[in-house]
Design a protein around this motif. Structure first.
Motif, PDB file in Angstrom:
ATOM      1  N   THR A 156      10.136-108.932 -25.448  1.00 62.58           N
ATOM      2  CA  THR A 156       9.482-109.707 -26.216  1.00 62.58           C
ATOM      3  C   THR A 156       8.308-110.406 -25.267  1.00 62.58           C
ATOM      4  O   THR A 156       6.971-110.541 -25.650  1.00 62.58           O
ATOM      5  N   ARG A 157       8.471-110.733 -23.980  1.00 57.89           N
ATOM      6  CA  ARG A 157       7.324-110.985 -23.030  1.00 57.89           C
ATOM      7  C   ARG A 157       6.595-110.222 -22.626  1.00 57.89           C
ATOM      8  O   ARG A 157       5.202-110.313 -22.582  1.00 57.89           O
ATOM      9  N   HIS A 158       7.097-108.902 -22.567  1.00 59.33           N
ATOM     10  CA  HIS A 158       5.922-107.766 -22.395  1.00 59.33           C
ATOM     11  C   HIS A 158       4.966-107.620 -23.511  1.00 59.33           C
ATOM     12  O   HIS A 158       3.787-107.648 -23.449  1.00 59.33           O
ATOM     13  N   HIS A 159       5.536-107.732 -24.830  1.00 57.98           N
ATOM     14  CA  HIS A 159       4.327-107.543 -25.905  1.00 57.98           C
ATOM     15  C   HIS A 159       3.704-108.822 -26.020  1.00 57.98           C
ATOM     16  O   HIS A 159       2.369-108.919 -26.471  1.00 57.98           O
ATOM     17  N   ALA A 160       4.068-110.048 -25.630  1.00 50.87           N
ATOM     18  CA  ALA A 160       3.201-111.151 -25.776  1.00 50.87           C
ATOM     19  C   ALA A 160       2.202-111.216 -24.829  1.00 50.87           C
ATOM     20  O   ALA A 160       0.914-111.546 -25.382  1.00 50.87           O
ATOM     21  N   ASN A 161       2.271-110.440 -23.678  1.00 49.59           N
ATOM     22  CA  ASN A 161       1.193-110.382 -22.737  1.00 49.59           C
ATOM     23  C   ASN A 161       1.458-109.078 -21.905  1.00 49.59           C
ATOM     24  O   ASN A 161       1.554-108.995 -20.891  1.00 49.59           O
ATOM     25  N   PRO A 162       0.793-108.098 -22.471  1.00 56.57           N
ATOM     26  CA  PRO A 162       1.048-106.727 -21.796  1.00 56.57           C
ATOM     27  C   PRO A 162       0.027-106.643 -20.766  1.00 56.57           C
ATOM     28  O   PRO A 162      -1.287-107.045 -20.780  1.00 56.57           O
ATOM     29  N   ASN A 163       0.629-106.105 -19.538  1.00 56.46           N
ATOM     30  CA  ASN A 163      -0.335-105.938 -18.375  1.00 56.46           C
ATOM     31  C   ASN A 163      -0.885-107.193 -17.764  1.00 56.46           C
ATOM     32  O   ASN A 163      -1.556-107.102 -17.002  1.00 56.46           O
ATOM     33  N   HIS A 164      -0.234-108.215 -18.087  1.00 62.70           N
ATOM     34  CA  HIS A 164      -0.524-109.681 -17.393  1.00 62.70           C
ATOM     35  C   HIS A 164       0.385-109.893 -16.079  1.00 62.70           C
ATOM     36  O   HIS A 164       1.626-109.684 -16.221  1.00 62.70           O
ATOM     37  N   GLU A 165      -0.376-109.916 -15.135  1.00 63.54           N
ATOM     38  CA  GLU A 165       0.266-109.618 -14.019  1.00 63.54           C
ATOM     39  C   GLU A 165       1.355-110.771 -13.659  1.00 63.54           C
ATOM     40  O   GLU A 165       2.508-110.696 -12.903  1.00 63.54           O
ATOM     41  N   GLU A 166       1.102-112.066 -14.205  1.00 61.56           N
ATOM     42  CA  GLU A 166       2.107-112.984 -14.270  1.00 61.56           C
ATOM     43  C   GLU A 166       3.159-113.363 -15.222  1.00 61.56           C
ATOM     44  O   GLU A 166       4.117-113.906 -14.948  1.00 61.56           O
ATOM     45  N   LEU A 167       2.738-112.674 -16.358  1.00 61.80           N
ATOM     46  CA  LEU A 167       3.616-112.927 -17.575  1.00 61.80           C
ATOM     47  C   LEU A 167       4.243-111.888 -18.147  1.00 61.80           C
ATOM     48  O   LEU A 167       5.118-111.936 -19.045  1.00 61.80           O
ATOM     49  N   ASP A 168       3.896-110.662 -17.944  1.00 62.23           N
ATOM     50  CA  ASP A 168       4.609-109.434 -18.379  1.00 62.23           C
ATOM     51  C   ASP A 168       5.498-108.741 -17.291  1.00 62.23           C
ATOM     52  O   ASP A 168       5.044-108.470 -16.141  1.00 62.23           O
ATOM     53  N   PRO A 169       6.811-108.867 -17.494  1.00 61.60           N
ATOM     54  CA  PRO A 169       7.850-108.539 -16.565  1.00 61.60           C
ATOM     55  C   PRO A 169       7.770-106.925 -16.279  1.00 61.60           C
ATOM     56  O   PRO A 169       8.356-106.476 -15.344  1.00 61.60           O
ATOM     57  N   ASP A 170       7.245-106.177 -16.948  1.00 65.56           N
ATOM     58  CA  ASP A 170       6.889-104.599 -16.789  1.00 65.56           C
ATOM     59  C   ASP A 170       6.035-104.526 -15.508  1.00 65.56           C
ATOM     60  O   ASP A 170       6.005-103.172 -15.198  1.00 65.56           O
ATOM     61  N   VAL A 171       5.243-105.447 -15.042  1.00 65.90           N
ATOM     62  CA  VAL A 171       4.198-105.385 -14.175  1.00 65.90           C
ATOM     63  C   VAL A 171       4.416-106.270 -13.070  1.00 65.90           C
ATOM     64  O   VAL A 171       3.558-106.454 -12.225  1.00 65.90           O
ATOM     65  N   SER A 172       5.772-106.769 -12.932  1.00 66.92           N
ATOM     66  CA  SER A 172       6.057-107.782 -11.842  1.00 66.92           C
ATOM     67  C   SER A 172       6.191-106.702 -10.535  1.00 66.92           C
ATOM     68  O   SER A 172       6.630-105.598 -10.819  1.00 66.92           O
ATOM     69  N   PRO A 173       5.711-107.262  -9.186  1.00 68.32           N
ATOM     70  CA  PRO A 173       5.929-106.371  -8.218  1.00 68.32           C
ATOM     71  C   PRO A 173       7.023-106.388  -7.631  1.00 68.32           C
ATOM     72  O   PRO A 173       7.177-106.849  -6.262  1.00 68.32           O
ATOM     73  N   GLU A 174       8.335-105.612  -8.165  1.00 63.89           N
ATOM     74  CA  GLU A 174       9.527-105.908  -7.693  1.00 63.89           C
ATOM     75  C   GLU A 174       9.663-104.796  -6.771  1.00 63.89           C
ATOM     76  O   GLU A 174      10.145-104.916  -5.317  1.00 63.89           O
TER      77      GLU A 174
END
Length: 354
Positions: free
Chosen positions: A127-145
């Motif tokens: 859900t969080r990914h779809h709301a803000n795709p590729n947003h470095e602070e808001l999309d968990p799929d592009v968090s620098p883990e």
């Protein structure tokens, strides 16, 4: 923990204006084409075929017994788990059923019990990914883990992430062999979150899957073959999942801060479609139409192909860039981007050695 994957902002008017938003105009065209309606026949057939393949795989596993041929079956189950995960994805977006009463229990049976993936945890993350795709602070799929997705993230990376970041383009697919394990671990960790809805039911189903999976392996196979089956199955499943999702956004523009484009541009400019025919549609579960999927998450998978020309033509009218490549070109773009992102880290390492 929210569990509604259709909560991404989709304004009907332009901000500060009574004029309909660009997305609202597109939405009316899509609706007029009848592409938002449910497709029960398609999903009955798809669930039936995947279900039969799952049961057939289990029957084949028992019939083969303690045989080295089981390692080929492990590879087959990797693909099968990916297809089950894609069904869970469509359920989460309410492409199959309209309401939660049917969606959530079926989603947990498919995700938690079927493949050991927490349906609730994944829904929240997606859900969080779809709301803000590729947003470095808001999309968990592009968090620098583990990996970094921009030069800014690279400069801020520490520890193992900083080391991996130098060569992440080369390490990306090898690291995906751990993604299956990561999905299981993340699912179990999510059970500790009191905000996870129905976490006791989720925990029960996850436990049933994991216990049944391990018991079946070690009761039917010798210990050595059981371990090999587990490693091959989980590693290839992780690679398959990564191969499905990597083309969608990796290497596309990333966003930061509060300066974001409107809904339509936010979804289109950060997404990439993959060209292909029937086999591509099956292998990627329709996610090769990523732009259309992000604009209309609840649209049934078979309608995405029909929506594509409408969306593409409308983007051309607006002058909005619409990215579509071949599958291998999408991987090349993603890996090239990752290699470029790691350049400052490699330069720093060379300077430190000098």
């Amino acid at each position: 923990m929210t569990t509604d994957t259709d909560t991404a902002e989709a304004p009907t008017t332009d901000r500060g204006s009574s004029q309909p938003s660009d997305f609202a105009v597109l939405s009316r065209r899509i609706s007029a084409a009848g592409l938002l309606g449910r497709r029960p026949g398609y999903y009955i057939l798809r669930f039936g075929l995947v279900g039969l393949a799952y049961l057939g795989g289990l029957a084949g596993f028992l019939a083969l017994g303690d045989s080295w041929w089981q390692l080929l079956l492990a590879a087959g189950f990797a693909v099968l788990f990916g297809q089950v995960a894609l069904l869970a994805h469509d359920l989460a977006h309410r492409q199959v059923f309209r309401g939660r009463k049917a969606t959530e229990p079926v989603g947990m049976l498919v995700g938690n019990l079927g493949i050991g993936l927490s349906y609730g945890w994944w829904m929240d993350k997606h859900t969080r990914h779809h709301a803000n795709p590729n947003h470095e602070e808001l999309d968990p799929d592009v968090s620098p883990e583990i990996l970094v997705w921009s030069t800014e993230q690279a400069h801020g990376a520490r520890g193992i992430t900083r080391w991996i970041g130098r060569w992440e383009a080369f390490l990306f697919f090898p690291l995906l062999t751990l993604e299956g394990l990561n999905l299981h671990v993340s699912s179990l960790r999510a059970l500790a979150n009191p905000k996870l809805k129905r976490r006791w039911l989720e925990g029960l189903l996850l436990t049933a899957h994991l216990a049944g999976y391990v018991a079946a392996l070690f009761l039917v196979l010798s210990p050595g073959k059981a371990v090999l089956f587990l490693v091959i199955h989980q590693a290839l499943w992780g690679v398959y999942m990564g191969a499905i999702f990597a083309p969608n956004h990796k290497g596309m523009p990333t966003l930061t801060g509060n300066k974001r484009p409107d809904f339509l541009r936010r979804q289109v400019l950060t997404s990439r479609n993959v060209r292909g025919g029937f086999c591509t549609d099956i292998a990627l579960g329709g996610l090769n139409y990523q732009i259309e999927h992000h604009l209309f998450p609840s649209m049934p998978t078979p309608n995405l192909r029909k929506a594509q020309p409408i969306v593409r033509d409308y983007c051309a009218e607006l002058g909005v860039s619409y990215t579509e490549t071949s599958l291998f070109e999408s991987y090349r773009q993603a890996l090239s981007h990752m290699h470029a992102v790691g350049a400052p880290l490699r330069a720093e390492a060379r300077a430190n050695k000098a």
